[in-house]
Design a protein around this motif. Structure first.
Motif, PDB file in Angstrom:
ATOM      1  N   GLY A   1       0.803  -1.221   0.000  1.00 32.17           N
ATOM      2  CA  GLY A   1       0.000   0.000   0.000  1.00 32.17           C
ATOM      3  C   GLY A   1       0.840   1.276   0.000  1.00 32.17           C
ATOM      4  N   ASP A   2       2.102   1.171   0.455  1.00 28.25           N
ATOM      5  CA  ASP A   2       2.974   2.344   0.502  1.00 28.25           C
ATOM      6  C   ASP A   2       3.763   2.540  -0.792  1.00 28.25           C
ATOM      7  N   SER A   3       3.645   1.597  -1.705  1.00 24.58           N
ATOM      8  CA  SER A   3       4.456   1.655  -2.917  1.00 24.58           C
ATOM      9  C   SER A   3       4.104   2.883  -3.747  1.00 24.58           C
ATOM     10  N   LYS A   4       5.166   3.660  -4.073  1.00 24.21           N
ATOM     11  CA  LYS A   4       4.936   4.867  -4.858  1.00 24.21           C
ATOM     12  C   LYS A   4       4.680   4.513  -6.320  1.00 24.21           C
ATOM     13  N   GLY A   5       5.243   3.388  -6.738  1.00 23.33           N
ATOM     14  CA  GLY A   5       5.126   3.030  -8.156  1.00 23.33           C
ATOM     15  C   GLY A   5       3.813   2.343  -8.517  1.00 23.33           C
ATOM     16  N   CYS A   6       3.169   1.726  -7.545  1.00 33.88           N
ATOM     17  CA  CYS A   6       1.984   0.907  -7.854  1.00 33.88           C
ATOM     18  C   CYS A   6       0.837   1.779  -8.361  1.00 33.88           C
ATOM     19  N   THR A   7       0.291   1.408  -9.522  1.00 30.72           N
ATOM     20  CA  THR A   7      -0.800   2.178 -10.107  1.00 30.72           C
ATOM     21  C   THR A   7      -2.165   1.603  -9.713  1.00 30.72           C
ATOM     22  N   GLY A   8      -2.120   0.461  -9.010  1.00 33.95           N
ATOM     23  CA  GLY A   8      -3.382  -0.169  -8.607  1.00 33.95           C
ATOM     24  C   GLY A   8      -4.131  -0.796  -9.771  1.00 33.95           C
ATOM     25  N   CYS A   9      -3.418  -1.137 -10.853  1.00 33.69           N
ATOM     26  CA  CYS A   9      -4.095  -1.630 -12.060  1.00 33.69           C
ATOM     27  C   CYS A   9      -4.635  -3.040 -11.880  1.00 33.69           C
ATOM     28  N   GLY A  10      -3.995  -3.820 -10.997  1.00 35.32           N
ATOM     29  CA  GLY A  10      -4.498  -5.161 -10.722  1.00 35.32           C
ATOM     30  C   GLY A  10      -4.077  -6.226 -11.715  1.00 35.32           C
ATOM     31  N   LYS A  11      -3.154  -5.894 -12.605  1.00 32.63           N
ATOM     32  CA  LYS A  11      -2.699  -6.912 -13.574  1.00 32.63           C
ATOM     33  C   LYS A  11      -2.015  -8.078 -12.864  1.00 32.63           C
ATOM     34  N   CYS A  12      -1.244  -7.747 -11.802  1.00 33.02           N
ATOM     35  CA  CYS A  12      -0.537  -8.795 -11.066  1.00 33.02           C
ATOM     36  C   CYS A  12      -1.539  -9.775 -10.448  1.00 33.02           C
ATOM     37  N   VAL A  13      -2.666  -9.229  -9.975  1.00 31.59           N
ATOM     38  CA  VAL A  13      -3.683 -10.071  -9.341  1.00 31.59           C
ATOM     39  C   VAL A  13      -4.274 -11.035 -10.369  1.00 31.59           C
ATOM     40  N   GLN A  14      -4.592 -10.485 -11.553  1.00 34.80           N
ATOM     41  CA  GLN A  14      -5.190 -11.329 -12.590  1.00 34.80           C
ATOM     42  C   GLN A  14      -4.195 -12.353 -13.126  1.00 34.80           C
ATOM     43  N   ALA A  15      -2.903 -12.030 -13.077  1.00 39.07           N
ATOM     44  CA  ALA A  15      -1.891 -12.944 -13.613  1.00 39.07           C
ATOM     45  C   ALA A  15      -1.541 -14.054 -12.626  1.00 39.07           C
ATOM     46  N   CYS A  16      -1.766 -13.816 -11.348  1.00 37.48           N
ATOM     47  CA  CYS A  16      -1.346 -14.763 -10.301  1.00 37.48           C
ATOM     48  C   CYS A  16      -2.075 -16.099 -10.433  1.00 37.48           C
ATOM     49  N   PRO A  17      -1.337 -17.214 -10.473  1.00 33.34           N
ATOM     50  CA  PRO A  17      -1.992 -18.508 -10.690  1.00 33.34           C
ATOM     51  C   PRO A  17      -2.692 -19.064  -9.442  1.00 33.34           C
ATOM     52  N   THR A  18      -2.345 -18.558  -8.266  1.00 30.39           N
ATOM     53  CA  THR A  18      -2.931 -19.078  -7.023  1.00 30.39           C
ATOM     54  C   THR A  18      -3.687 -17.955  -6.307  1.00 30.39           C
ATOM     55  N   GLY A  19      -3.969 -18.149  -5.049  1.00 27.07           N
ATOM     56  CA  GLY A  19      -4.664 -17.128  -4.274  1.00 27.07           C
ATOM     57  C   GLY A  19      -3.709 -16.149  -3.600  1.00 27.07           C
ATOM     58  N   ALA A  20      -2.432 -16.162  -3.981  1.00 29.90           N
ATOM     59  CA  ALA A  20      -1.444 -15.293  -3.323  1.00 29.90           C
ATOM     60  C   ALA A  20      -1.792 -13.823  -3.496  1.00 29.90           C
ATOM     61  N   LEU A  21      -2.205 -13.443  -4.695  1.00 27.84           N
ATOM     62  CA  LEU A  21      -2.668 -12.073  -4.935  1.00 27.84           C
ATOM     63  C   LEU A  21      -4.162 -12.156  -5.226  1.00 27.84           C
ATOM     64  N   SER A  22      -4.947 -11.377  -4.487  1.00 22.46           N
ATOM     65  CA  SER A  22      -6.383 -11.436  -4.706  1.00 22.46           C
ATOM     66  C   SER A  22      -7.010 -10.083  -4.445  1.00 22.46           C
ATOM     67  N   GLU A  23      -8.268  -9.955  -4.868  1.00 24.25           N
ATOM     68  CA  GLU A  23      -9.004  -8.720  -4.621  1.00 24.25           C
ATOM     69  C   GLU A  23      -9.534  -8.752  -3.200  1.00 24.25           C
ATOM     70  N   LYS A  24      -9.529  -7.589  -2.564  1.00 24.63           N
ATOM     71  CA  LYS A  24     -10.024  -7.519  -1.186  1.00 24.63           C
ATOM     72  C   LYS A  24     -11.514  -7.832  -1.144  1.00 24.63           C
ATOM     73  N   GLY A  25     -11.930  -8.464  -0.062  1.00 29.40           N
ATOM     74  CA  GLY A  25     -13.354  -8.701   0.130  1.00 29.40           C
ATOM     75  C   GLY A  25     -13.863  -9.980  -0.506  1.00 29.40           C
ATOM     76  N   ARG A  26     -12.995 -10.715  -1.167  1.00 27.98           N
ATOM     77  CA  ARG A  26     -13.412 -11.988  -1.760  1.00 27.98           C
ATOM     78  C   ARG A  26     -13.440 -13.065  -0.681  1.00 27.98           C
ATOM     79  N   ALA A  27     -14.474 -13.891  -0.689  1.00 34.42           N
ATOM     80  CA  ALA A  27     -14.549 -15.000   0.246  1.00 34.42           C
ATOM     81  C   ALA A  27     -14.015 -16.263  -0.439  1.00 34.42           C
ATOM     82  N   VAL A  28     -14.019 -17.352   0.293  1.00 31.74           N
ATOM     83  CA  VAL A  28     -13.525 -18.625  -0.229  1.00 31.74           C
ATOM     84  C   VAL A  28     -14.190 -18.955  -1.562  1.00 31.74           C
ATOM     85  N   GLU A  29     -13.381 -19.343  -2.526  1.00 31.93           N
ATOM     86  CA  GLU A  29     -13.819 -19.754  -3.876  1.00 31.93           C
ATOM     87  C   GLU A  29     -14.251 -18.589  -4.768  1.00 31.93           C
ATOM     88  N   GLU A  30     -14.204 -17.352  -4.260  1.00 36.34           N
ATOM     89  CA  GLU A  30     -14.783 -16.257  -5.044  1.00 36.34           C
ATOM     90  C   GLU A  30     -13.811 -15.579  -5.999  1.00 36.34           C
TER      91      GLU A  30
END
Lengths: 237, 176, 176
Positions: free
Chosen positions: A189-218
């Motif tokens: 959250g403190d990263s100056k470079g992060c644009t918040g685009c979420g590409k890393c989340v969509q690219a992640c093959p596991t649940g390591a990166l996810s959108e906030k507020g998602r429950a199990v399996e969501e």
């Protein structure tokens, strides 16, 4: 494309390929499937996960299909007892390294590691679980990083550098202590470079990166959108 | 015909796998005539009997009591089956593994308690340092991951043993 | 762990880093040389976070990459080093020749205690007076001399607890 055409054999069948392609690219265009984890169509392959290992006639050791270039007359085998054994062990090593609790994971049912285990018939591991104590970074307003579920595939690192140009992610330290880090090991959250685009989340093959507020399996990842974006960029260039 | 002696065991788990076992609906009627349930949370037996054919184990090995039980069960069972993710991987019970036991008990029973603060010691077995999968303590013949594994998968294993077949180790399995 | 909440570099340090960067401009792999020169220049032989931040901003190398490189190589320190460094090899040959005892005795005689005596692959401890740093390394490649200890960049072979103690005493005497 003016690249030289060559033909190779994949599991006995003739497949057309172009010079400069990798075995994996040629296989995909020829409708053949080679299992992968760290590879994501549209970003640079790194040959990190060793799931896509294939056997090439005349070469004793197995080669990673995602980084090995095709050569005229090459004969590739994608599924042999040795390769299956090798892939199973690779998945088992990934499962014991961190805390993959599928039952309570946002990506349960949509996880590439979980699917890989199922496809390879991995019903248990032959090694002792590591059970490391790892952190979860909740500092970003939109996304979550859970180190427990990270397999260090570096898809996020590459997608952030190559498609977003933000270079927020990288791995630090080495061996079993290797971790994903934002900037200088700061909070995401403190990263100056992060644009918040979420590409890393969509690219992640596991649940390591996810959108906030998602429950199990969501958490359903849309990494095909990453590949489509990469393709558009390629066409523009 | 001699009935197949089946036992079920509930270690550190949520009992969801036992629920899944009961979820086999009508299949339970045809199975009931062929098997005898000799031990487990579903029957009254106090002591684990000798000469059991199949034991389905739910849950991770989490306490000294779990450990004693599973060692005895292994000696008295022909086919030991890890049923569900807790028995196979440690799963949710293993999420405590990064926390020292004393710290954990303190947090739950003292800091987290509204009344009756204090770590219980009477009549409860001592926790092991970590909750770990059954396979790390005794030999396991078959693993059925899943949280819980589908009823069909569990009944399929019993049916295979009844037919004298080796339970298929290449079943479609899924963690979680 | 470390954060960026540290004082900015002073002007003199900035000028030195600028010069180091300018000397290596355009060279492939310049970052390694820059980090090495800047660490060597620091009186405590380490790379403070503010320095890494400054190097990143001046070279245009992403912060995450600078951190990745600085943590990958064991040459780089992110914590201040003592005036004297005792580096104990924990490779296989040295381990079988008793390097664990050497490590423990060095820690005890320098008052570093034996807490967190985990099997971590990398240990780095500095005495509170900043005189000594005790650290471990995976292998010096001098296995025939096992157990090996590097005292202030000098390799000592066939070390035992007595000779290591003597080395420490010599350094203490000379620094008085």
């Amino acid at each position: 494309m003016s690249q030289k055409k060559i033909s190779i054999r994949i599991d006995g069948a003739l497949v057309d390929a172009r010079e400069g392609q990798t075995i994996l690219q040629a296989a995909r265009e020829g409708g053949k499937t080679i299992p992968t984890l760290c590879d994501l169509d549209g970003i640079t392959p790194v040959g990190g996960c060793r799931i896509c290992m294939v056997e090439v006639e005349g070469i004793d050791r197995a080669l990673p299909a995602c980084t090995s270039p095709v050569q005229e007359g090459m004969s590739v085998k994608t599924t042999t007892p040795r390769l299956t054994q090798h892939r199973r062990l690779t998945v088992e090593l990934l499962l014991v390294e961190r805390n993959h609790i599928c039952a309570v994971c946002v990506s349960n049912g949509h996880c590439e590691l979980q699917t890989m285990a199922t496809n390879l018939g991995v019903s248990t591991v032959r090694l002792a679980y590591n059970f490391p104590k790892l952190e979860t970074d909740l500092s970003h307003p939109k996304y979550v990083l859970d180190h427990n579920r990270c397999i260090l595939c570096t898809r996020c690192v590459r997608v952030c550098a190559e498609l977003e140009g933000a270079h927020v992610w990288n791995l630090f330290s080495r061996g079993i202590n290797t971790r994903l880090t934002a900037d200088l090991n700061g909070k995401w959250g403190d990263s100056k470079g992060c644009t918040g685009c979420g590409k890393c989340v969509q690219a992640c093959p596991t649940g390591a990166l996810s959108e906030k507020g998602r429950a199990v399996e969501e958490m359903v990842k849309q990494n095909e959108r990453i590949s489509a974006l990469a393709q558009r960029r390629g066409a523009e260039a | 015909m001699k009935k197949l002696k089946v036992a079920t065991v509930w270690l550190d788990g949520c009992s969801g796998c036992h629920m899944s076992l009961l979820d086999m609906d009508a299949a339970v009627i045809s199975l009931a005539s062929k098997i005898e349930l000799v031990y487990g949370p579903l029957v009254d037996a106090q002591d684990f009997p000798e000469g059991v054919d199949v034991t389905l184990v739910e849950g991770a090995v989490s306490s000294q009591d779990d450990l004693n039980k599973i060692q005895k069960i292994r000696q008295r069972t022909a086919i030991l089956v890890s049923m569900g993710d807790c028995a196979v991987t440690g799963n949710v019970p293993a999420m405590r593994n990064g926390i020292p036991v004393q710290r954990l008990l303190q947090r739950v029973y003292v800091e987290g308690a509204i009344e009756g603060k204090g770590v219980p010691t009477d009549g409860v077995p001592a926790l092991l340092k970590q909750a770990r999968p059954v396979r790390e303590f005794v030999k396991v013949d078959l693993c059925l991951p899943g949280c819980p594994p589908p009823a069909k998968t569990i009944s399929g294993v019993i049916a295979a043993v009844l037919d004298g077949r080796k339970p298929d180790t290449n079943l479609t399995v899924k963690f979680g | 762990m470390q954060t960026l909440e540290q004082p900015r570099l002073d002007i003199g340090e900035q000028a030195f880093v600028d010069q180091v960067i300018a000397d290596r401009k355009g060279r492939p792999g310049a970052l390694l040389g820059i980090l090495e020169a800047v660490q060597e220049h620091h009186p405590n032989k380490y790379l403070p976070m503010a320095t890494l931040d400054y190097i990143a901003s001046k070279t245009g190398v992403p912060l995450s990459r600078v951190f990745s490189v600085a943590t990958f190589y064991s040459l780089f320190n992110l914590k201040p080093q003592g005036d004297n460094t005792i580096c104990i090899c924990r490779g296989t040959a040295c381990h079988t020749r008793g390097s664990r005892n050497l490590l423990q005795s060095a820690r005890l005689s320098l008052g570093l205690g034996l807490d967190d005596i985990s099997e971590e692959d990398k240990i780095l401890l500095t005495t509170s007076d900043g005189k000594f740093t005790v650290r471990t390394v995976a292998c010096f490649g001098q296995c025939a001399l096992a157990p090996v200890v590097e005292v202030n960049q000098k390799i000592r072979g066939h070390v035992n607890e007595r000779t290591l103690q003597r080395e420490i005493e010599t350094i203490e005497r000379e620094s008085e």
